[in-house]
Design a protein around this motif. Structure first.
Motif, PDB file in Angstrom:
ATOM      1  N   ASN A  11       0.828  -1.213   0.000  1.00 28.86           N
ATOM      2  CA  ASN A  11       0.000   0.000   0.000  1.00 28.86           C
ATOM      3  C   ASN A  11       0.861   1.262   0.000  1.00 28.86           C
ATOM      4  O   ASN A  11       0.549   2.233  -0.691  1.00 28.86           O
ATOM      5  N   ALA A  12       1.937   1.247   0.757  1.00 23.88           N
ATOM      6  CA  ALA A  12       2.839   2.411   0.788  1.00 23.88           C
ATOM      7  C   ALA A  12       3.485   2.623  -0.571  1.00 23.88           C
ATOM      8  O   ALA A  12       3.595   3.764  -1.040  1.00 23.88           O
ATOM      9  N   VAL A  13       3.898   1.552  -1.215  1.00 22.67           N
ATOM     10  CA  VAL A  13       4.494   1.658  -2.554  1.00 22.67           C
ATOM     11  C   VAL A  13       3.468   2.212  -3.538  1.00 22.67           C
ATOM     12  O   VAL A  13       3.775   3.115  -4.336  1.00 22.67           O
ATOM     13  N   GLY A  46      -5.660   4.150 -11.856  1.00 16.89           N
ATOM     14  CA  GLY A  46      -5.480   2.697 -11.788  1.00 16.89           C
ATOM     15  C   GLY A  46      -4.686   2.267 -10.568  1.00 16.89           C
ATOM     16  O   GLY A  46      -5.067   1.304  -9.873  1.00 16.89           O
ATOM     17  N   VAL A  47      -3.594   2.961 -10.300  1.00 21.68           N
ATOM     18  CA  VAL A  47      -2.758   2.632  -9.131  1.00 21.68           C
ATOM     19  C   VAL A  47      -3.558   2.870  -7.847  1.00 21.68           C
ATOM     20  O   VAL A  47      -3.494   2.064  -6.910  1.00 21.68           O
ATOM     21  N   TYR A 132       1.695   5.653   7.180  1.00 23.47           N
ATOM     22  CA  TYR A 132       2.441   4.394   7.082  1.00 23.47           C
ATOM     23  C   TYR A 132       3.813   4.539   7.752  1.00 23.47           C
ATOM     24  O   TYR A 132       4.225   3.689   8.550  1.00 23.47           O
ATOM     25  N   LEU A 133       4.537   5.611   7.421  1.00 25.56           N
ATOM     26  CA  LEU A 133       5.874   5.815   7.992  1.00 25.56           C
ATOM     27  C   LEU A 133       5.822   5.970   9.504  1.00 25.56           C
ATOM     28  O   LEU A 133       6.683   5.473  10.226  1.00 25.56           O
ATOM     29  N   MET A 134       4.784   6.638   9.982  1.00 26.58           N
ATOM     30  CA  MET A 134       4.644   6.796  11.434  1.00 26.58           C
ATOM     31  C   MET A 134       4.274   5.469  12.100  1.00 26.58           C
ATOM     32  O   MET A 134       4.759   5.172  13.196  1.00 26.58           O
TER      33      MET A 134
END
Length: 140
Positions: A11-13, A46-47, A132-134
């Motif tokens: 998900n982060a990517v 799309g992404v 996400y990073l947190m």
């Protein structure tokens, strides 16, 4: 490996790719390259659709991941998370309407909608990556 260990990173990517595509699309339209802009925006759409499917799959199959940060970072995290969730709910219909108008080549209406949609979509993508990073970058 299970979905709880893979999907958050996927998900982060996908969020990162969306951010890049949104920036590229914005640059392309500023240069007047409508067709390249259209391709970049459809790619971002799309992404983002893949992200949404992956996000739903993660939350259906995995336990809730609890934020481990303490101190001042905790209210910062929750403020960011709440704004992200609210604007994500707002973004989806905005994105769909704006994309539809663009595909129909209803340019004046598309531009009016895009002035609101693009920054909200960008904020949701960036704030999602920040959340996400947190979540995964703060050790207990």
């Amino acid at each position: 490996m299970n979905s709880a260990s893979i999907l958050p990173h996927l998900n982060a990517v996908l969020n990162g790719i969306s951010i890049v595509l949104l920036v590229v699309a914005r640059v392309l339209i500023a240069r007047g390259d409508i067709e390249a802009h259209r391709r970049a925006m459809l790619s971002a759409l799309g992404v983002s659709a893949l992200f949404l499917l992956s996000y739903i799959a993660y939350h259906v199959t995995s336990p809730i991941f609890v934020f481990r940060g303490h101190g001042v970072v905790r209210p910062v995290y929750y403020t960011l998370l709440v704004s992200h969730v609210i604007l994500a709910a707002v973004a989806l219909p905005l994105i769909l309407v704006t994309a539809r108008l663009g595909l129909k080549r209803a340019v004046p209406r598309h531009r009016r909608w895009a002035r609101w949609t693009w920054p909200i979509w960008m904020y949701v993508s960036v704030s999602g990556l920040a959340v996400y990073l947190m979540l995964y970058g703060i050790e207990s």
